[in-house]
Design a protein around this motif. Structure first.
Motif, PDB file in Angstrom:
ATOM      1  N   GLN A  75       0.825  -1.208   0.000  1.00  0.00           N
ATOM      2  CA  GLN A  75       0.000   0.000   0.000  1.00  0.00           C
ATOM      3  C   GLN A  75       0.861   1.259   0.000  1.00  0.00           C
ATOM      4  O   GLN A  75       0.481   2.269   0.577  1.00  0.00           O
ATOM      5  CB  GLN A  75      -0.949  -0.008   1.200  1.00  0.00           C
ATOM      6  N   TYR A  76       2.002   1.192  -0.647  1.00  0.00           N
ATOM      7  CA  TYR A  76       2.863   2.367  -0.728  1.00  0.00           C
ATOM      8  C   TYR A  76       2.488   3.186  -1.963  1.00  0.00           C
ATOM      9  O   TYR A  76       2.013   2.655  -2.963  1.00  0.00           O
ATOM     10  CB  TYR A  76       4.341   1.970  -0.781  1.00  0.00           C
ATOM     11  N   SER A  77       2.703   4.483  -1.884  1.00  0.00           N
ATOM     12  CA  SER A  77       2.366   5.392  -2.978  1.00  0.00           C
ATOM     13  C   SER A  77       3.647   5.936  -3.605  1.00  0.00           C
ATOM     14  O   SER A  77       4.752   5.595  -3.175  1.00  0.00           O
ATOM     15  CB  SER A  77       1.502   6.538  -2.449  1.00  0.00           C
ATOM     16  N   LEU A  78       3.504   6.785  -4.609  1.00  0.00           N
ATOM     17  CA  LEU A  78       4.677   7.392  -5.231  1.00  0.00           C
ATOM     18  C   LEU A  78       5.299   8.422  -4.293  1.00  0.00           C
ATOM     19  O   LEU A  78       6.509   8.422  -4.068  1.00  0.00           O
ATOM     20  CB  LEU A  78       4.296   8.057  -6.557  1.00  0.00           C
ATOM     21  N   GLU A  79       4.465   9.313  -3.748  1.00  0.00           N
ATOM     22  CA  GLU A  79       4.925  10.345  -2.840  1.00  0.00           C
ATOM     23  C   GLU A  79       4.059  10.335  -1.587  1.00  0.00           C
ATOM     24  O   GLU A  79       2.980   9.740  -1.566  1.00  0.00           O
ATOM     25  CB  GLU A  79       4.854  11.729  -3.511  1.00  0.00           C
ATOM     26  N   ALA A  80       4.512  11.032  -0.549  1.00  0.00           N
ATOM     27  CA  ALA A  80       3.747  11.101   0.696  1.00  0.00           C
ATOM     28  C   ALA A  80       2.542  12.017   0.503  1.00  0.00           C
ATOM     29  O   ALA A  80       2.659  13.100  -0.064  1.00  0.00           O
ATOM     30  CB  ALA A  80       4.629  11.626   1.823  1.00  0.00           C
ATOM     31  N   VAL A  81       1.377  11.566   0.971  1.00  0.00           N
ATOM     32  CA  VAL A  81       0.152  12.364   0.930  1.00  0.00           C
ATOM     33  C   VAL A  81      -0.374  12.480   2.351  1.00  0.00           C
ATOM     34  O   VAL A  81      -0.682  11.473   2.997  1.00  0.00           O
ATOM     35  CB  VAL A  81      -0.922  11.714   0.028  1.00  0.00           C
ATOM     36  N   ASN A  82      -0.479  13.698   2.862  1.00  0.00           N
ATOM     37  CA  ASN A  82      -0.908  13.906   4.245  1.00  0.00           C
ATOM     38  C   ASN A  82      -2.427  13.870   4.335  1.00  0.00           C
ATOM     39  O   ASN A  82      -3.124  14.602   3.639  1.00  0.00           O
ATOM     40  CB  ASN A  82      -0.376  15.246   4.773  1.00  0.00           C
ATOM     41  N   SER A  83      -2.937  12.985   5.195  1.00  0.00           N
ATOM     42  CA  SER A  83      -4.378  12.823   5.350  1.00  0.00           C
ATOM     43  C   SER A  83      -4.627  12.128   6.681  1.00  0.00           C
ATOM     44  O   SER A  83      -3.722  11.496   7.244  1.00  0.00           O
ATOM     45  CB  SER A  83      -4.945  11.972   4.201  1.00  0.00           C
ATOM     46  N   THR A 167       8.507  -6.332  14.994  1.00  0.00           N
ATOM     47  CA  THR A 167       7.327  -6.992  15.564  1.00  0.00           C
ATOM     48  C   THR A 167       6.213  -5.975  15.821  1.00  0.00           C
ATOM     49  O   THR A 167       5.039  -6.337  15.880  1.00  0.00           O
ATOM     50  CB  THR A 167       7.687  -7.692  16.884  1.00  0.00           C
ATOM     51  N   ASP A 168       6.595  -4.708  15.973  1.00  0.00           N
ATOM     52  CA  ASP A 168       5.627  -3.643  16.203  1.00  0.00           C
ATOM     53  C   ASP A 168       4.903  -3.310  14.892  1.00  0.00           C
ATOM     54  O   ASP A 168       5.540  -3.011  13.879  1.00  0.00           O
ATOM     55  CB  ASP A 168       6.345  -2.394  16.736  1.00  0.00           C
ATOM     56  N   THR A 169       3.586  -3.374  14.898  1.00  0.00           N
ATOM     57  CA  THR A 169       2.790  -3.168  13.686  1.00  0.00           C
ATOM     58  C   THR A 169       3.002  -1.785  13.086  1.00  0.00           C
ATOM     59  O   THR A 169       3.106  -1.629  11.861  1.00  0.00           O
ATOM     60  CB  THR A 169       1.290  -3.371  13.981  1.00  0.00           C
ATOM     61  N   PHE A 170       3.063  -0.775  13.932  1.00  0.00           N
ATOM     62  CA  PHE A 170       3.230   0.593  13.433  1.00  0.00           C
ATOM     63  C   PHE A 170       4.548   0.736  12.677  1.00  0.00           C
ATOM     64  O   PHE A 170       4.570   1.251  11.553  1.00  0.00           O
ATOM     65  CB  PHE A 170       3.179   1.602  14.585  1.00  0.00           C
ATOM     66  N   TYR A 171       5.646   0.285  13.265  1.00  0.00           N
ATOM     67  CA  TYR A 171       6.951   0.432  12.608  1.00  0.00           C
ATOM     68  C   TYR A 171       7.046  -0.432  11.354  1.00  0.00           C
ATOM     69  O   TYR A 171       7.686  -0.056  10.371  1.00  0.00           O
ATOM     70  CB  TYR A 171       8.078   0.114  13.585  1.00  0.00           C
ATOM     71  N   LYS A 172       6.423  -1.585  11.401  1.00  0.00           N
ATOM     72  CA  LYS A 172       6.410  -2.438  10.205  1.00  0.00           C
ATOM     73  C   LYS A 172       5.719  -1.712   9.052  1.00  0.00           C
ATOM     74  O   LYS A 172       6.229  -1.660   7.927  1.00  0.00           O
ATOM     75  CB  LYS A 172       5.672  -3.753  10.519  1.00  0.00           C
ATOM     76  N   ASN A 173       4.571  -1.092   9.342  1.00  0.00           N
ATOM     77  CA  ASN A 173       3.851  -0.335   8.314  1.00  0.00           C
ATOM     78  C   ASN A 173       4.625   0.898   7.863  1.00  0.00           C
ATOM     79  O   ASN A 173       4.591   1.271   6.685  1.00  0.00           O
ATOM     80  CB  ASN A 173       2.478   0.094   8.842  1.00  0.00           C
ATOM     81  N   MET A 174       5.309   1.525   8.800  1.00  0.00           N
ATOM     82  CA  MET A 174       6.098   2.706   8.465  1.00  0.00           C
ATOM     83  C   MET A 174       7.114   2.396   7.368  1.00  0.00           C
ATOM     84  O   MET A 174       7.315   3.192   6.444  1.00  0.00           O
ATOM     85  CB  MET A 174       6.826   3.204   9.714  1.00  0.00           C
ATOM     86  N   VAL A 175       7.732   1.217   7.431  1.00  0.00           N
ATOM     87  CA  VAL A 175       8.730   0.830   6.430  1.00  0.00           C
ATOM     88  C   VAL A 175       8.050   0.282   5.175  1.00  0.00           C
ATOM     89  O   VAL A 175       8.453   0.602   4.050  1.00  0.00           O
ATOM     90  CB  VAL A 175       9.712  -0.209   7.014  1.00  0.00           C
ATOM     91  N   LEU A 176       7.022  -0.520   5.352  1.00  0.00           N
ATOM     92  CA  LEU A 176       6.322  -1.087   4.196  1.00  0.00           C
ATOM     93  C   LEU A 176       5.725  -0.006   3.303  1.00  0.00           C
ATOM     94  O   LEU A 176       5.673  -0.162   2.082  1.00  0.00           O
ATOM     95  CB  LEU A 176       5.189  -2.015   4.674  1.00  0.00           C
ATOM     96  N   ARG A 177       5.307   1.113   3.909  1.00  0.00           N
ATOM     97  CA  ARG A 177       4.603   2.148   3.152  1.00  0.00           C
ATOM     98  C   ARG A 177       5.519   3.265   2.673  1.00  0.00           C
ATOM     99  O   ARG A 177       5.043   4.309   2.214  1.00  0.00           O
ATOM    100  CB  ARG A 177       3.460   2.718   3.997  1.00  0.00           C
ATOM    101  N   LEU A 178       6.817   3.086   2.772  1.00  0.00           N
ATOM    102  CA  LEU A 178       7.738   4.114   2.276  1.00  0.00           C
ATOM    103  C   LEU A 178       7.432   4.418   0.809  1.00  0.00           C
ATOM    104  O   LEU A 178       7.426   3.519  -0.031  1.00  0.00           O
ATOM    105  CB  LEU A 178       9.187   3.636   2.394  1.00  0.00           C
ATOM    106  N   PRO A 179       7.158   5.685   0.483  1.00  0.00           N
ATOM    107  CA  PRO A 179       6.846   6.039  -0.911  1.00  0.00           C
ATOM    108  C   PRO A 179       7.987   5.694  -1.862  1.00  0.00           C
ATOM    109  O   PRO A 179       9.167   5.658  -1.476  1.00  0.00           O
ATOM    110  CB  PRO A 179       6.629   7.559  -0.837  1.00  0.00           C
ATOM    111  N   LYS A 180       7.653   5.455  -3.102  1.00  0.00           N
ATOM    112  CA  LYS A 180       8.630   5.017  -4.102  1.00  0.00           C
ATOM    113  C   LYS A 180       9.732   6.050  -4.340  1.00  0.00           C
ATOM    114  O   LYS A 180      10.847   5.702  -4.708  1.00  0.00           O
ATOM    115  CB  LYS A 180       7.920   4.695  -5.417  1.00  0.00           C
ATOM    116  N   VAL A 181       9.409   7.342  -4.146  1.00  0.00           N
ATOM    117  CA  VAL A 181      10.440   8.356  -4.364  1.00  0.00           C
ATOM    118  C   VAL A 181      11.610   8.195  -3.390  1.00  0.00           C
ATOM    119  O   VAL A 181      12.733   8.609  -3.682  1.00  0.00           O
ATOM    120  CB  VAL A 181       9.874   9.788  -4.223  1.00  0.00           C
ATOM    121  N   TYR A 182      11.366   7.575  -2.234  1.00  0.00           N
ATOM    122  CA  TYR A 182      12.426   7.350  -1.243  1.00  0.00           C
ATOM    123  C   TYR A 182      13.124   6.004  -1.424  1.00  0.00           C
ATOM    124  O   TYR A 182      14.156   5.762  -0.813  1.00  0.00           O
ATOM    125  CB  TYR A 182      11.852   7.394   0.172  1.00  0.00           C
ATOM    126  N   VAL A 183      12.532   5.150  -2.234  1.00  0.00           N
ATOM    127  CA  VAL A 183      13.056   3.780  -2.367  1.00  0.00           C
ATOM    128  C   VAL A 183      13.471   3.517  -3.817  1.00  0.00           C
ATOM    129  O   VAL A 183      14.640   3.644  -4.183  1.00  0.00           O
ATOM    130  CB  VAL A 183      12.019   2.743  -1.886  1.00  0.00           C
TER     131      VAL A 183
END
Length: 456
Positions: A75-83, A167-183
């Motif tokens: 569920q990562y996007s191209l860029e960060a969208v604040n919402s 193991t922490d869900t929040f941190y796992k999502n934080m990395v999984l959702r890194l936008p493509k511009v950063y990766v």
């Protein structure tokens, strides 16, 4: 039911202007520095990543209540969208579309940027187009990159592998959702920046217009350039938990303010943005067609009833003989479509509802007085910079020591109020022109302008 649900969500998110949000953002940033260096097999500094990734950290904090609940794969996007909710495909598309259009309108911007960096040591980014800014250095044009292809997919695999270690869900999502511009696209954009004697450069930054601007600044600073950041709105210096001041000052060698000094690297300077406002304001005739202008903040489903209630109360109790012509302006969320519908709850015949697309300087020039529904506000400062009559509701429960004596003065003089009853009583009892003419001569008013709205 829907409104109550939305209210609960907002309450779960740390307030934009809060020490709590700063603390959470810093914790996330420290973790991201390790993650990003591992993904790209580099050892860039905390400062480098913080300049680049501020938008993503902010967007992550805004939905942390969602990211804590369940793991969100792919569920990562191209860029960060604040919402305050997971951005939909439509939201991502709308956020991205203007940059794509601007790319093709300024496709040669990157070559111009690299040439200017080779020829100049003093560089400006996003400063208002006024004479004093032009003398500070070469102004970089805005480059809007596009991202063809799939990028470096091996980097995404590495990011996913790092995410699985948490193991922490929040941190796992934080990395999984890194936008493509950063990766995936990070290497390509880094390679497009030509380093030209970075240690000799000084960057004067107002508002970086794009992620690429941040990337360029961060890369030059990482290699020895000096960074001077400039205040670009209100709230700065007024609120203890001002996130933008904390962020921008923390990555800068110098943070240039509109006249005040709180942090060790704050440099009292001048209000460049407000001088640009003044130039535009001076271009309009002061017609006074409307007795006052009501400047609304963002009105949406969960606060619409509140603003209807306070507006009705205000219009019923204000002296209709003194104030017979009123202009109401919604806050514009875009520059293309009318926003008048957001204020459709106003039915009083004295009120004209603006589309929100008319230049703010013009609607102010048309009005004898401007009413701010909330202060601090940039428009409140804009009015004071040009000495245009304005009053507002003070809503700052964490004022800095620097602003407190001026708030007290403005409350005493009737410029600021704690509630609508006080504001209405004041307006019904004064003659605007006489009251304002006396106020702007007060020594405390002039001192306030010098410290918080210093003339360019």
């Amino acid at each position: 039911m829907q409104a109550e649900k939305a209210k609960r969500v907002v309450e779960e998110v740390p307030e934009v202007f809060s020490l709590e949000r700063i603390e959470i953002s810093e914790t996330i940033m420290k973790e991201l520095v390790k993650v990003m260096n591992e993904i790209h097999q580099v050892n860039y500094s905390y400062r480098f990543w913080k300049i680049i990734m501020g938008n993503y950290v902010n967007a992550t904090v805004s939905i942390m209540h969602i990211l804590k609940k369940e793991v969100l794969y792919n569920q990562y996007s191209l860029e960060a969208v604040n919402s305050h909710s997971l951005p939909t495909f439509k939201q991502q598309l709308i956020a991205r579309l203007p940059s794509v259009i601007k790319h093709y309108k300024s496709f040669n911007a990157l070559n111009t940027i690299n040439k200017l960096l080779q020829q100049n040591n003093s560089i400006t980014v996003g400063l208002p187009d006024i004479e004093v800014s032009k003398k500070m250095g070469a102004s970089l044009p805005v480059y809007y990159p596009i991202y063809p292809g799939s990028g470096n997919t091996e980097k995404r695999k590495r990011a996913n592998e790092i995410a699985e270690k948490y193991t922490d869900t929040f941190y796992k999502n934080m990395v999984l959702r890194l936008p493509k511009v950063y990766v995936e696209y990070f290497d390509k954009k880094m390679e497009s920046i030509v380093l030209s004697e970075p240690a000799t450069k000084t960057f004067h930054v107002h508002v970086p217009p794009t992620l690429f601007s941040n990337l360029l600044i961060a890369w030059y600073v990482e290699n020895g350039a000096k960074l001077c950041w400039y205040q670009h709105g209100a709230y700065y210096g007024e609120m203890i938990g001002h996130n933008a001041h904390f962020h921008e000052a923390s990555v800068s060698d110098e943070f240039h303010t509109w006249g005040w000094k709180i942090k060790s690297n704050d440099v009292p300077d001048a209000a460049f943005r407000l001088e640009k406002f003044k130039q535009q304001y001076d271009g309009y005739s002061k017609t006074g067609d409307f007795d006052f202008l009501m400047c609304y903040p963002d009105v949406y489903d969960t606060n619409r009833e509140f603003y209807k209630k306070v507006t009705d109360h205000f219009l019923i109790d204000i002296d209709s003989n003194k104030y017979s012509s009123v202009l109401a302006r919604p806050r514009p969320l875009n520059k293309m479509f009318s926003h008048a519908g957001r204020l459709s709850f106003i039915t009083d015949k004295r009120v004209t509802i603006d589309t929100g697309l008319t230049p703010m300087t013009k609607v102010i020039a048309q009005s004898k007085l401007v009413i701010q529904f909330t202060v601090p506000a940039t428009n409140f400062m804009e009015c004071l910079y040009v000495d245009h009559p304005t009053v507002g509701l003070l809503q700052n429960d964490q004022p800095t020591q620097a602003i407190k004596p001026y708030y007290d003065f403005l409350l005493q003089q009737g410029v600021l109020h704690h509630n609508f009853d006080s504001l209405i009583k004041h307006l019904n009892s004064i003659q605007i022109e006489e009251w304002w003419a006396a106020l702007i001569k007060e020594p405390m008013y002039l001192q306030f302008k010098n410290e918080f709205l210093r003339k360019v």
